[in-house]
Design a protein around this motif. Structure first.
Motif, PDB file in Angstrom:
ATOM      1  N   SER A  83       0.851  -1.189   0.000  1.00 52.47           N
ATOM      2  CA  SER A  83       0.000   0.000   0.000  1.00 52.47           C
ATOM      3  C   SER A  83       0.881   1.231   0.000  1.00 52.47           C
ATOM      4  CB  SER A  83      -0.927   0.017   1.222  1.00 52.47           C
ATOM      5  OG  SER A  83      -0.160   0.076   2.405  1.00 52.47           O
ATOM      6  N   LEU A  84       0.326   2.300  -0.476  1.00 53.44           N
ATOM      7  CA  LEU A  84       1.032   3.578  -0.530  1.00 53.44           C
ATOM      8  C   LEU A  84       0.185   4.625   0.160  1.00 53.44           C
ATOM      9  CD1 LEU A  84       2.131   3.420  -4.262  1.00 53.44           C
ATOM     10  CD2 LEU A  84       3.590   3.125  -2.267  1.00 53.44           C
ATOM     11  N   PRO A  85       0.800   5.664   0.744  1.00 52.43           N
ATOM     12  CA  PRO A  85       0.006   6.716   1.387  1.00 52.43           C
ATOM     13  C   PRO A  85      -0.933   7.347   0.377  1.00 52.43           C
ATOM     14  CG  PRO A  85       2.360   6.941   1.891  1.00 52.43           C
ATOM     15  CD  PRO A  85       2.240   5.913   0.838  1.00 52.43           C
ATOM     16  N   ASP A  86      -2.185   7.440   0.700  1.00 50.29           N
ATOM     17  CA  ASP A  86      -3.177   7.989  -0.213  1.00 50.29           C
ATOM     18  C   ASP A  86      -3.215   9.504  -0.077  1.00 50.29           C
ATOM     19  OD1 ASP A  86      -5.213   8.575  -1.851  1.00 50.29           O
ATOM     20  OD2 ASP A  86      -6.744   7.411  -0.798  1.00 50.29           O
ATOM     21  N   MET A  87      -2.537  10.195  -0.979  1.00 48.53           N
ATOM     22  CA  MET A  87      -2.446  11.648  -0.861  1.00 48.53           C
ATOM     23  C   MET A  87      -3.764  12.318  -1.163  1.00 48.53           C
ATOM     24  SD  MET A  87      -0.458  12.843  -4.304  1.00 48.53           S
ATOM     25  CE  MET A  87      -0.807  14.525  -3.923  1.00 48.53           C
ATOM     26  N   PHE A  88      -4.691  11.591  -1.840  1.00 50.71           N
ATOM     27  CA  PHE A  88      -5.971  12.187  -2.185  1.00 50.71           C
ATOM     28  C   PHE A  88      -7.014  12.052  -1.082  1.00 50.71           C
ATOM     29  CE2 PHE A  88      -4.092  10.806  -6.220  1.00 50.71           C
ATOM     30  CZ  PHE A  88      -4.036  12.018  -6.889  1.00 50.71           C
ATOM     31  N   ALA A  89      -6.744  11.194  -0.098  1.00 55.58           N
ATOM     32  CA  ALA A  89      -7.779  10.884   0.881  1.00 55.58           C
ATOM     33  C   ALA A  89      -8.293  12.115   1.595  1.00 55.58           C
ATOM     34  CB  ALA A  89      -7.231   9.876   1.888  1.00 55.58           C
ATOM     35  N   GLY A  90      -7.396  13.045   1.887  1.00 55.03           N
ATOM     36  CA  GLY A  90      -7.812  14.231   2.613  1.00 55.03           C
ATOM     37  C   GLY A  90      -8.286  15.368   1.754  1.00 55.03           C
ATOM     38  N   TYR A  91      -8.221  15.228   0.414  1.00 60.83           N
ATOM     39  CA  TYR A  91      -8.568  16.355  -0.450  1.00 60.83           C
ATOM     40  C   TYR A  91     -10.050  16.693  -0.411  1.00 60.83           C
ATOM     41  CZ  TYR A  91      -3.956  16.870  -2.597  1.00 60.83           C
ATOM     42  OH  TYR A  91      -2.627  17.132  -2.816  1.00 60.83           O
ATOM     43  N   ARG A  92     -10.895  15.704  -0.128  1.00 57.38           N
ATOM     44  CA  ARG A  92     -12.332  15.987  -0.003  1.00 57.38           C
ATOM     45  C   ARG A  92     -12.626  16.802   1.246  1.00 57.38           C
ATOM     46  NH1 ARG A  92     -16.240  11.969   0.660  1.00 57.38           N
ATOM     47  NH2 ARG A  92     -17.760  13.532  -0.005  1.00 57.38           N
ATOM     48  N   ALA A  93     -11.642  16.914   2.129  1.00 54.71           N
ATOM     49  CA  ALA A  93     -11.839  17.706   3.342  1.00 54.71           C
ATOM     50  C   ALA A  93     -11.861  19.197   3.055  1.00 54.71           C
ATOM     51  CB  ALA A  93     -10.740  17.388   4.358  1.00 54.71           C
ATOM     52  N   ALA A  94     -11.429  19.603   1.863  1.00 56.73           N
ATOM     53  CA  ALA A  94     -11.503  21.026   1.495  1.00 56.73           C
ATOM     54  C   ALA A  94     -12.957  21.418   1.274  1.00 56.73           C
ATOM     55  CB  ALA A  94     -10.685  21.285   0.237  1.00 56.73           C
ATOM     56  N   VAL A  95     -13.383  22.500   1.884  1.00 56.39           N
ATOM     57  CA  VAL A  95     -14.785  22.918   1.817  1.00 56.39           C
ATOM     58  C   VAL A  95     -14.892  24.374   1.374  1.00 56.39           C
ATOM     59  CG1 VAL A  95     -15.476  21.313   3.625  1.00 56.39           C
ATOM     60  CG2 VAL A  95     -14.860  23.651   4.239  1.00 56.39           C
ATOM     61  N   LYS A  96     -16.024  24.689   0.818  1.00 53.40           N
ATOM     62  CA  LYS A  96     -16.351  26.067   0.441  1.00 53.40           C
ATOM     63  C   LYS A  96     -17.149  26.707   1.575  1.00 53.40           C
ATOM     64  CE  LYS A  96     -18.319  28.740  -3.386  1.00 53.40           C
ATOM     65  NZ  LYS A  96     -18.970  28.636  -4.725  1.00 53.40           N
ATOM     66  N   ILE A  97     -16.790  27.931   1.926  1.00 47.34           N
ATOM     67  CA  ILE A  97     -17.457  28.641   3.017  1.00 47.34           C
ATOM     68  C   ILE A  97     -18.172  29.858   2.440  1.00 47.34           C
ATOM     69  CG2 ILE A  97     -17.143  29.816   5.226  1.00 47.34           C
ATOM     70  CD1 ILE A  97     -14.627  28.169   5.641  1.00 47.34           C
ATOM     71  N   LEU A  98     -19.462  29.955   2.689  1.00 40.24           N
ATOM     72  CA  LEU A  98     -20.278  31.064   2.194  1.00 40.24           C
ATOM     73  C   LEU A  98     -20.700  31.913   3.387  1.00 40.24           C
ATOM     74  CD1 LEU A  98     -21.331  28.157   0.667  1.00 40.24           C
ATOM     75  CD2 LEU A  98     -22.077  29.916  -0.940  1.00 40.24           C
ATOM     76  N   VAL A  99     -20.350  33.178   3.350  1.00 41.51           N
ATOM     77  CA  VAL A  99     -20.499  34.056   4.511  1.00 41.51           C
ATOM     78  C   VAL A  99     -21.297  35.301   4.142  1.00 41.51           C
ATOM     79  CG1 VAL A  99     -19.263  35.447   6.223  1.00 41.51           C
ATOM     80  CG2 VAL A  99     -18.296  33.263   5.461  1.00 41.51           C
ATOM     81  N   THR A 100     -22.228  35.664   5.009  1.00 43.79           N
ATOM     82  CA  THR A 100     -22.845  36.985   4.955  1.00 43.79           C
ATOM     83  C   THR A 100     -22.232  37.811   6.079  1.00 43.79           C
ATOM     84  OG1 THR A 100     -24.925  36.075   4.122  1.00 43.79           O
ATOM     85  CG2 THR A 100     -24.995  38.288   5.074  1.00 43.79           C
ATOM     86  N   GLU A 101     -21.688  38.960   5.730  1.00 44.29           N
ATOM     87  CA  GLU A 101     -21.007  39.771   6.742  1.00 44.29           C
ATOM     88  C   GLU A 101     -21.537  41.197   6.731  1.00 44.29           C
ATOM     89  OE1 GLU A 101     -18.342  42.240   6.777  1.00 44.29           O
ATOM     90  OE2 GLU A 101     -18.431  42.682   4.639  1.00 44.29           O
ATOM     91  N   GLN A 102     -21.465  41.831   7.881  1.00 42.76           N
ATOM     92  CA  GLN A 102     -21.905  43.218   8.034  1.00 42.76           C
ATOM     93  C   GLN A 102     -20.904  43.930   8.930  1.00 42.76           C
ATOM     94  OE1 GLN A 102     -25.880  43.743   9.598  1.00 42.76           O
ATOM     95  NE2 GLN A 102     -26.202  45.507   8.275  1.00 42.76           N
ATOM     96  N   SER A 103     -20.167  44.838   8.334  1.00 44.58           N
ATOM     97  CA  SER A 103     -19.098  45.534   9.050  1.00 44.58           C
ATOM     98  C   SER A 103     -19.624  46.786   9.723  1.00 44.58           C
ATOM     99  CB  SER A 103     -17.973  45.906   8.081  1.00 44.58           C
ATOM    100  OG  SER A 103     -17.478  44.768   7.425  1.00 44.58           O
ATOM    101  N   PRO A 104     -18.994  47.196  10.814  1.00 43.20           N
ATOM    102  CA  PRO A 104     -19.379  48.464  11.446  1.00 43.20           C
ATOM    103  C   PRO A 104     -18.960  49.653  10.593  1.00 43.20           C
ATOM    104  CG  PRO A 104     -17.456  47.551  12.538  1.00 43.20           C
ATOM    105  CD  PRO A 104     -17.921  46.518  11.560  1.00 43.20           C
ATOM    106  N   ASP A 105     -19.622  50.758  10.786  1.00 43.86           N
ATOM    107  CA  ASP A 105     -19.279  52.009  10.110  1.00 43.86           C
ATOM    108  C   ASP A 105     -18.455  52.838  11.085  1.00 43.86           C
ATOM    109  OD1 ASP A 105     -19.166  54.518   8.913  1.00 43.86           O
ATOM    110  OD2 ASP A 105     -21.179  54.359   8.069  1.00 43.86           O
ATOM    111  N   TRP A 106     -17.170  52.981  10.809  1.00 46.45           N
ATOM    112  CA  TRP A 106     -16.273  53.665  11.743  1.00 46.45           C
ATOM    113  C   TRP A 106     -16.386  55.188  11.657  1.00 46.45           C
ATOM    114  CZ3 TRP A 106     -13.547  51.046  15.429  1.00 46.45           C
ATOM    115  CH2 TRP A 106     -13.543  49.657  15.305  1.00 46.45           C
TER     116      TRP A 106
END
Length: 633
Positions: free
Chosen positions: A130-153
């Motif tokens: 067997s060989l180390p599976d370099m692809f095994a962890g690649y599905r762990a990458a995720v897309k993050i969708l954020v709604t943000e609201q910053s203060p008005d300084w």
């Protein structure tokens, strides 16, 4: 042919299969053995497998470690022994397989299909099981969708318009598993934990997470954040959302990549919905300024682009498939191309350990240093060449870790037994880094030993580390600006975020305020810079003109010095609630010249209501300060 059929069967399930080898990004793989196939002998070296495919589809040895289909040429390595052997057999049989992208997007499906055929080869004996599976962890990458609201300084009683942004992250722990770095006796996570960049979730109001091969989006929340080093943990509470995803393995805390090491940058940059994998090499390892926090921290530069949307994504070691860092910034709008930066594993582990301890903040000695590269300067400090090296302490900040221990004029020789060079560097992680790295590997509350040269004599002392005290705060997120409105006059404390209202490069910001940011230091009687930032015209402030007093620094309230915005509010409330004079007198201006701003106390309660109604201001002060009795509802 069975292997080819199985691979094509797995690949046919993917709607986004690439049309040729030329569109497949290269992957690196550690393989160590000699593998003999029926028609050719291929030597699998310590780091790469060399294969060649000519246009006639006959397998030949390629010493340049590439797989080529006519033109262009690309590097191709394999995630398992069976994939390697079956592909070589397929190629030698005369069939040209052009849909290799299944290994890129859905490696487990392709590998599983190969395993089901269980094809035996007479020459497989002696190859690794067997060989180390370099692809095994690649599905762990995720897309993050954020709604943000910053203060008005500028108008601190309101917030800016909410907007959406995307980023990337990586699953490092599933629910019920022990967080990385805590060992088998660590506390089990009560949720799925994703590591990302702090600026991805800064000022967030709503967060969702999506896997690369799933249409489903999962609700998430911020678990921990440290803006100094631009790292954050977010949690997904849904039980079954990541049950079939393998968390990515992370490298050891003392691992820094070497120059020219190959890495993959995974993420979801703008312009597409699928996971993107770019390849590059490590080009620099040094302390850099993080754009998110304006703090100097250890970072790694790679020659792979980090575009908008890539931030927070994993940077993976091509040889081991382990997490080597978190992508966090690139050069936007400049002539520099294909250059990105990642937070390295020593900083990532420090963050994770700090979260476990309950305080992940970066500590500081709180001193200003001068390099000692001048032989004459070293001689004047009684340093002996060949015996003493270090840096000169030019200032110790009030309230800092070193305040009352170190003195101006001391020469700092060692930190925790690590010698400091005259250029302000020391050897850590088997390389020379800026000495701030020696402090930042410790935690707030830790005690460090220092060796000094004071007036020619060696002195040893101990300092308990604390967070750096700042006169002008910076890197403020997920907070509301403190303010007070009085008689139509708006008072605020100076911050970098306020200055950046004129542009992030500060070139158009008021010069005297920029000077306070860069040059002034915290003092016992001056903890913050309080400013008069707006004049909203009303009959109670007639003759007080913005052109004369706008953006000036408030120094006194009725002859009492102002040290902070909280103390300013307290002095004003006391002067109005317990008047000793019918007037409230403020002094504003700069150090060499000041002006008086006078308000009639009797008119302030009613004018406060009138001004708030006229200018649609919901309250006279931020929630940082209590409302006194004199303020009318």
């Amino acid at each position: 042919m069975h292997a080819l059929k199985s691979i094509q069967t797995a690949a046919s399930q993917l709607p986004h299969i690439f049309s040729s080898f030329a569109t497949v990004r290269s992957f690196n793989k550690m393989i160590s053995s000699s593998v003999s196939c029926r028609k050719k002998l291929f030597i699998c070296g310590n780091h790469k497998t060399s294969l060649g495919i000519c246009q006639k589809s006959k397998l030949v040895h390629n010493p340049r470690c590439s797989v080529s289909v006519g033109n262009p040429t690309l590097t191709r390595n394999f995630s398992s022994k069976s994939e390697y052997l079956n592909l070589t057999k397929t190629i030698n049989s005369g069939s040209l397989f052009k849909s290799m992208s299944c290994f890129h997007s859905h490696p487990q499906s392709a590998i599983s299909a190969l395993a089901e055929d269980n094809i035996a080869d007479a020459d497989m004996e002696g190859a690794p099981d067997s060989l180390p599976d370099m692809f095994a962890g690649y599905r762990a990458a995720v897309k993050i969708l954020v709604t943000e609201q910053s203060p008005d300084w500028i108008n601190p009683w309101q917030t800016r318009t909410a907007h959406r942004r995307t980023g990337s992250g990586v699953l490092i722990c599933r629910k019920g598993e022990v967080m990385p770095g805590q060992g088998s006796s660590g506390t089990k996570a009560g949720e799925h934990v994703i590591l990302t960049a702090a600026h991805v979730v800064a000022n967030s109001t709503f967060i969702q997470v999506q896997l690369s091969d799933s249409p489903e989006r999962h609700m998430a929340r911020v678990l921990a954040v440290l803006h100094e080093c631009d790292l954050a943990l977010i949690a997904v509470d849904e039980d079954n959302s990541f049950e079939d995803v393998t968390p990515m393995n992370i490298s050891a805390p003392d691992i820094l990549p070497s120059l020219r090491d190959k890495v993959h940058v995974l993420g979801f940059p703008v312009g597409g919905d699928e996971v993107s994998i770019t390849e590059g090499v490590v080009s620099r390892v040094e302390v850099q300024t993080y754009s998110h926090s304006h703090t100097r921290v250890l970072a790694v530069t790679v020659d792979a682009a980090v575009n908008s949307g890539n931030s927070g994504g994993p940077v993976v070691d091509c040889n081991t498939g382990k997490l080597m860092g978190i992508a966090f910034q690139g050069y936007a709008g400049s002539s520099v191309e294909n250059q990105g930066h990642m937070v390295p594993m020593p900083i990532v582990h420090h963050f994770l350990e700090g979260v476990h301890r309950g305080d992940a903040h970066m500590p500081s000695l709180g001193v200003h240093l001068q390099l000692l590269q001048s032989p004459v300067l070293r001689k004047s400090l009684r340093m002996t060449d060949g015996k003493h090296t270090g840096v000169l302490i030019s200032r110790v900040d009030f309230g800092a870790s070193s305040y009352g221990v170190l003195k101006e004029g001391d020469v700092l020789l060692q930190i925790d037994g690590v010698p400091i060079a005259n250029d302000g560097t020391c050897v850590l992680f088997h390389r020379r880094l800026a000495l701030v790295s020696s402090v930042q590997r410790r935690f707030v509350g830790d005690k460090v030993s220092l060796e000094l040269l004071r007036e020619g004599e060696k002195v040893s002392c101990e300092v308990e580390l604390a967070r750096p005290p700042l006169l002008v705060p910076r890197g403020q997120y997920d907070v509301q600006p403190p303010f007070m409105m009085l008689g139509g006059l708006l008072f605020q404390s100076l911050s970098l975020e306020f200055l950046q209202s004129w542009g992030h490069d500060l070139k158009d910001a008021p010069v005297h305020l920029v000077e306070e940011y860069y040059s002034s230091a915290l003092e016992e009687d001056r903890r913050e810079v309080v400013m008069l930032t707006q004049v909203l015209q009303d009959q109670c402030n007639l003759g007080i003109l913005w052109e004369a007093v706008g953006l000036e620094i408030v120094t006194h309230v009725n002859d009492q010095e102002v040290s902070s915005i909280a103390q300013f509010v307290s002095l004003v409330d006391d002067a109005i609630s317990n008047p000793v004079s019918p007037y409230l007198t403020l002094r504003v201006g700069r150090r060499r010249a000041s002006q008086k701003v006078v308000l009639e106390i009797e008119t302030l309660p009613e004018s406060d209501i009138r001004i708030r109604e006229r200018y649609n201001i919901p309250r006279d002060r931020s929630d940082h300060f209590p409302r006194p009795k004199w303020v009318l509802e």
